[in-house]
Motif scaffolding. Structure first.
Motif, mmCIF file in Angstrom:
data_model
loop_
_atom_site.group_PDB
_atom_site.id
_atom_site.type_symbol
_atom_site.label_atom_id
_atom_site.label_comp_id
_atom_site.label_asym_id
_atom_site.label_seq_id
_atom_site.Cartn_x
_atom_site.Cartn_y
_atom_site.Cartn_z
ATOM 1 N N VAL A 115 -8.821 -10.296 13.456
ATOM 2 C CA VAL A 115 -9.239 -8.970 12.998
ATOM 3 C C VAL A 115 -8.174 -7.981 13.463
ATOM 4 C CG1 VAL A 115 -11.024 -7.186 13.067
ATOM 5 C CG2 VAL A 115 -11.681 -9.605 13.199
ATOM 6 N N VAL A 116 -7.637 -7.221 12.509
ATOM 7 C CA VAL A 116 -6.600 -6.237 12.818
ATOM 8 C C VAL A 116 -7.083 -4.868 12.367
ATOM 9 C CG1 VAL A 116 -4.233 -5.503 12.329
ATOM 10 C CG2 VAL A 116 -4.759 -7.930 12.530
ATOM 11 N N PHE A 117 -6.988 -3.890 13.248
ATOM 12 C CA PHE A 117 -7.381 -2.520 12.923
ATOM 13 C C PHE A 117 -6.127 -1.698 12.644
ATOM 14 C CE2 PHE A 117 -10.956 -4.230 15.134
ATOM 15 C CZ PHE A 117 -12.051 -3.672 14.498
ATOM 16 N N ASN A 118 -6.118 -1.034 11.498
ATOM 17 C CA ASN A 118 -5.029 -0.140 11.116
ATOM 18 C C ASN A 118 -5.586 1.275 11.135
ATOM 19 O OD1 ASN A 118 -2.841 -2.059 10.247
ATOM 20 N ND2 ASN A 118 -4.562 -2.804 9.030
ATOM 21 N N LYS A 119 -5.090 2.077 12.046
ATOM 22 C CA LYS A 119 -5.576 3.458 12.195
ATOM 23 C C LYS A 119 -4.781 4.376 11.273
ATOM 24 C CE LYS A 119 -6.984 2.454 16.835
ATOM 25 N NZ LYS A 119 -6.610 2.447 18.216
ATOM 26 N N LEU A 120 -5.523 5.074 10.448
ATOM 27 C CA LEU A 120 -4.917 5.976 9.489
ATOM 28 C C LEU A 120 -5.014 7.418 9.984
ATOM 29 C CD1 LEU A 120 -6.563 4.463 6.303
ATOM 30 C CD2 LEU A 120 -4.278 4.003 7.184
ATOM 31 N N SER A 121 -3.982 8.165 9.724
ATOM 32 C CA SER A 121 -3.992 9.591 10.026
ATOM 33 C C SER A 121 -4.676 10.321 8.877
ATOM 34 C CB SER A 121 -2.552 10.088 10.185
ATOM 35 O OG SER A 121 -2.520 11.496 10.155
ATOM 36 N N LYS A 122 -5.544 11.256 9.201
ATOM 37 C CA LYS A 122 -6.253 11.993 8.150
ATOM 38 C C LYS A 122 -5.293 12.769 7.256
ATOM 39 C CE LYS A 122 -10.641 12.390 10.498
ATOM 40 N NZ LYS A 122 -11.694 13.285 10.965
ATOM 41 N N THR A 123 -4.160 13.176 7.797
ATOM 42 C CA THR A 123 -3.204 13.921 6.977
ATOM 43 C C THR A 123 -2.383 12.996 6.081
ATOM 44 O OG1 THR A 123 -1.569 13.888 8.762
ATOM 45 C CG2 THR A 123 -3.009 15.825 8.625
ATOM 46 N N ASP A 124 -2.483 11.690 6.282
ATOM 47 C CA ASP A 124 -1.787 10.718 5.438
ATOM 48 C C ASP A 124 -2.718 10.019 4.455
ATOM 49 O OD1 ASP A 124 0.634 11.222 6.718
ATOM 50 O OD2 ASP A 124 0.289 9.660 8.216
ATOM 51 N N TYR A 125 -3.996 10.366 4.469
ATOM 52 C CA TYR A 125 -4.994 9.731 3.620
ATOM 53 C C TYR A 125 -5.461 10.748 2.589
ATOM 54 C CZ TYR A 125 -9.057 6.941 2.281
ATOM 55 O OH TYR A 125 -9.976 6.195 1.594
ATOM 56 N N TYR A 126 -5.217 10.446 1.325
ATOM 57 C CA TYR A 126 -5.532 11.374 0.244
ATOM 58 C C TYR A 126 -6.616 10.821 -0.662
ATOM 59 C CZ TYR A 126 -1.380 14.061 1.408
ATOM 60 O OH TYR A 126 -0.455 14.830 2.065
ATOM 61 N N GLU A 127 -7.532 11.665 -1.021
ATOM 62 C CA GLU A 127 -8.537 11.343 -2.033
ATOM 63 C C GLU A 127 -8.469 12.436 -3.089
ATOM 64 O OE1 GLU A 127 -13.314 11.260 -2.254
ATOM 65 O OE2 GLU A 127 -12.416 9.925 -0.759
ATOM 66 N N ASN A 128 -8.177 12.028 -4.307
ATOM 67 C CA ASN A 128 -8.035 12.973 -5.418
ATOM 68 C C ASN A 128 -7.013 14.069 -5.129
ATOM 69 O OD1 ASN A 128 -9.991 11.611 -6.971
ATOM 70 N ND2 ASN A 128 -11.619 12.665 -5.858
ATOM 71 N N GLY A 129 -5.934 13.697 -4.469
ATOM 72 C CA GLY A 129 -4.844 14.628 -4.216
ATOM 73 C C GLY A 129 -4.973 15.498 -2.988
ATOM 74 N N SER A 130 -6.065 15.362 -2.232
ATOM 75 C CA SER A 130 -6.254 16.174 -1.042
ATOM 76 C C SER A 130 -6.430 15.285 0.184
ATOM 77 C CB SER A 130 -7.495 17.057 -1.174
ATOM 78 O OG SER A 130 -7.361 17.935 -2.253
#
Length: 122
Positions: free
Chosen positions: A105-120
């Motif tokens: 099991v590998v966890f990949n932590k995403l930055s909220k400023t690098d994660y876009y939904e519908n362009g935001s």
């Protein structure tokens, strides 16, 4: 909508779970049993989860080979205790359903400023 807003305020929106080296029927069962347990453990609404089976081929020494289940969890950063708990839940359920000797099991932590939904971004 209120659930989504509460999750966003806590930072517990998503996760995305990707599975490899698991049969399609096993992945369907795993996604079903993990949903409630991981939702409770992460305090994220069930509708925020996605499960994906990635069909892939593994090789060793130039030959096709079988591999152990490899589970990736993409999510925004959460406390270590929550991550440890989720890793145990995933490992136990995958072992219960697919019966492998080992589970990764590998966890990949995403930055909220690098994660876009519908362009935001979040």
């Amino acid at each position: 909508m209120r659930s989504l807003i509460n999750d966003l305020m806590k930072g517990y929106y998503m996760p995305h779970i990707r599975m490899r080296a698991i049969e399609t029927e096993q992945a369907a069962k795993i996604s079903q049993v993990l949903l409630k347990e991981l939702s409770a453990a992460t305090k994220a609404a069930e509708e925020n989860f996605t499960f994906e089976l990635i069909e892939t081929t593994f090789f060793a020494d130039g030959k096709k080979t079988r591999s152990y289940p490899f589970i990736e969890v993409y999510w925004f950063d959460r406390p270590q205790e929550m991550q440890d708990q989720c890793a145990k839940i995933i490992t136990n359920r995958v072992k219960e359903i697919a019966n492998p000797e080992d589970v990764i099991v590998v966890f990949n932590k995403l930055s909220k400023t690098d994660y876009y939904e519908n362009g935001s971004h979040f």
